[in-house]
Design an enzyme around this catalytic site. Sequence first.
Site, PDB file in Angstrom:
ATOM      1  N   LYS A  66       0.651  -1.215  -0.040  1.00 24.93           N
ATOM      2  CA  LYS A  66       0.034  -0.018   0.087  1.00 24.93           C
ATOM      3  C   LYS A  66       0.627   1.168  -0.067  1.00 24.93           C
ATOM      4  CE  LYS A  66      -0.727   0.431   5.003  1.00 24.93           C
ATOM      5  NZ  LYS A  66       0.132   1.574   5.017  1.00 24.93           N
ATOM      6  N   THR A  67       1.923   1.143   0.630  1.00 28.53           N
ATOM      7  CA  THR A  67       2.829   2.415   0.871  1.00 28.53           C
ATOM      8  C   THR A  67       3.503   2.759  -0.629  1.00 28.53           C
ATOM      9  OG1 THR A  67       3.574   1.858   3.069  1.00 28.53           O
ATOM     10  CG2 THR A  67       5.095   3.429   1.833  1.00 28.53           C
ATOM     11  N   ASP A  84      -3.883   7.697   3.939  1.00 28.53           N
ATOM     12  CA  ASP A  84      -3.213   6.615   4.337  1.00 28.53           C
ATOM     13  C   ASP A  84      -3.868   5.813   5.719  1.00 28.53           C
ATOM     14  OD1 ASP A  84      -2.012   4.132   4.218  1.00 28.53           O
ATOM     15  OD2 ASP A  84       0.192   5.065   4.695  1.00 28.53           O
ATOM     16  N   GLU A  85      -4.178   4.676   5.681  1.00 28.76           N
ATOM     17  CA  GLU A  85      -4.625   3.993   7.043  1.00 28.76           C
ATOM     18  C   GLU A  85      -6.010   4.490   7.180  1.00 28.76           C
ATOM     19  OE1 GLU A  85      -3.103   1.486   8.191  1.00 28.76           O
ATOM     20  OE2 GLU A  85      -0.945   1.800   7.959  1.00 28.76           O
ATOM     21  N   GLN A  92      -7.806  -4.501   9.315  1.00 29.67           N
ATOM     22  CA  GLN A  92      -6.505  -4.091  10.305  1.00 29.67           C
ATOM     23  C   GLN A  92      -6.985  -2.646  10.958  1.00 29.67           C
ATOM     24  OE1 GLN A  92      -2.521  -4.325   8.789  1.00 29.67           O
ATOM     25  NE2 GLN A  92      -3.459  -4.304   6.838  1.00 29.67           N
ATOM     26  N   ARG A 150       2.150  -9.496  10.994  1.00 32.13           N
ATOM     27  CA  ARG A 150       3.422  -9.125  11.259  1.00 32.13           C
ATOM     28  C   ARG A 150       4.725 -10.100  10.741  1.00 32.13           C
ATOM     29  NH1 ARG A 150       1.743  -5.082  10.032  1.00 32.13           N
ATOM     30  NH2 ARG A 150      -0.018  -6.230   9.547  1.00 32.13           N
TER      31      ARG A 150
END
Length: 756
Positions: free
Chosen positions: A43-44, A228-229, A259, A612
């Site tokens: 995504k980044t 973002d997020e 998330q 993670r």
Amino acid sequence: MNTHTAQRSDAPQLLDDLNPPQREAVTYGEGPLLILAGAGSGKTRVITYRIAWLLHNGTHPQQILAVTFTNKAAGEMKARVRELVGPVADSMWVSTFHSFCARFLRLEHEAGRLPRDFSIYDDGDRSSLLKRVIANLNLPSRTFTPGSVGSAISGAKDQLRDPAAFANLAKDDYDRRIAEIYRQYQQQLDDAGAVDFDDLILRAVDVLTHVARARERWQMRFSYVLVDEYQDTNAAQARLIELLAAPQNNICVVGDDDQSIYAWRGADIRNILDFTSRFPQSQTIRLEQNYRSRPNILEAAHAVVSANINRHPKKLWTDKGPGDKITLIMTPDDRTEADMVIGRIRLLCDRDNVSGGECVVLYRTNAQSRTFEEALRRYTMPYVLVGGTKFYQRAEIKDVLAYAHLTINGNDGVALERIINKPRRGIGEATIDKLDALRRRSARRWLEVLADSDAVRECVGARAATAIGRFVTALDDIKEARTRMGLAEWCRYLVDTVQLKDAWREDDPVIATTREENVDELFAAMAEYEQTEEAPSLSGFLENAALVTDIDTYQSQQDAVTLMTIHAAKGLEFPVVFITGLEEGLFPLSRSMEKPETLEEERRLFYVAATRAKERLTLTYARTRRRFGSMISIKSRFIEEIPRDHLDIENLIPDIELDGTGLGYNAPGRSWRTGFMQTQKQGRTVARIGSTVAMPRTGIAEALQAGSIIRHPQFGEGEILSIHGSGDGTTCQISFRAGFTKTIMVRYAPLELLRP
């Protein structure tokens, strides 16, 4: 190409390293866009490449606003865009929500009814102010604590409710009293020329909503808004973005509803779930290819989170090889759990050339860190504990910054109360109360009142007035010095002038050296800020310090094992991950079972924890755990939701059936304390899939006595020091040759009697 567009002309090359959904998201045209980006799906990369694509296609860099949640993420985003398009990226607006709003309000301070150099109160400052308000209202401190009241006020601000709106919704006397605290707290913030974190966004939304000229000016400034997020936004943040993006609605939000784990601090998952209904013209693009984890890990994470009802349908996949199965370790108690986890990490380091920095131990609550810290100390392994006292929350740092705040905001009452008697000047709370009453009667700023020596002497007497006069003189000296010194040099001058080091030595000479070292680090931070910031200022540094987070300061270390809560781990990745404490009531938490939506968030939390992991994932639970007075634990429902063919189960309590599953495991002898104790030559009986083998336990408790020599499969040989209880309740204290003593319940411990 004009000077404000990207340096490179080969825009199509931006797309070479993108998969088809990523490419579609990067090149999307006008209008609202929802990018559902699963964990590890890049995504980044997508959001930075989309910014670069816009710049390549002629968008002025200052017409782009990108916001996220941590300074670290914002810095990385800007750095990656700069790598793609060059220094043109430096003039973009890339920041956290709070940093953007702080900058916005500095520019729009008049519309926001704020002084230009307003103070930003952190959680500690808010707590201090609330404590004073609660005391002024004569409310019981046990019922109305700064923590609970602060949480209620924060929740109200997240929902864009001012004190009047909050009071209108009060259901009972308790709510009405909270509303009155909120009203007075907000009044004192206004009097001090200060805002708290929630105010930054609330006031920015208020300006954009009610000041038409400001709204039009900022809407014209930004042609594209990227978030973002987005799953972590609250109502106020979502409204802020909608106001800034209107009327073009060129809004691109990137996030993953699976998330969304911050409801407890105001995040509203409905923002991402309802995005398409709020923006009917929007398109949705799913990023489902994972570049981080092995398939077994992804399958387990999906199996748990897919049990949720409120989620967008999607499933991560990867073209990586399957890798190792997920290890599930069942231990008799939490102490053994910690020893097993840290012993396993030591084994990986010694046997598989894994560094400690590649390993993380995750837990649901901060309290669980204790046993792991103790185990790491026994193993003499270095570790990093994330979530301890933040650097800018340390008492000595707050002392220095309180002096700094007062030099630019002379009405900052919280800062004044903190340091007016530090070092000790004989100015007690009663004196401060009298001065506060004088300030309110005269409607003047704090420093204006203190500088009026006649009024102060009449109010508090000659002795206290003399001390206050020296305090004011020192502040004037410090303020004058700021005009002729760099920040770091000036800060050092401040500490020396007011003799803060003497105060720390007087308070606690043992830790005074540590405090001085921390302040030296503050000087270094100021020097770095001066070197890297284009227009450094004291207010800018204080603003950065107020908005820093745990993750902003976290640095992985090559040889240090990381301990952190799952919440703190979001956004990070590690080759080796241990998720511990998987027991009902702990993970998921007992209070989460009261409502379906809170249980769904616990599932999402497990999903975040599992994803993670890049290579190895281990899950643990303890049969007994000392917490809340309870001993017996039941393994988490999340374990049951994982397909068995993805698990390699190790049961270290072999005489306990695995809850009727019929699972068994039989492993050869091995030591989890490699380098700490010798490898065991004798086998041990545990449970492995396919066979159930139980060690004979009959009669061993009766055969044990003080002085008996035994062997434990994990801890090695030891001598029994004492025995307590009888039958199933028999426990023995054992001194192990490795140099430690443990109390063990014989019923659960697979002890081998070597010598009676």
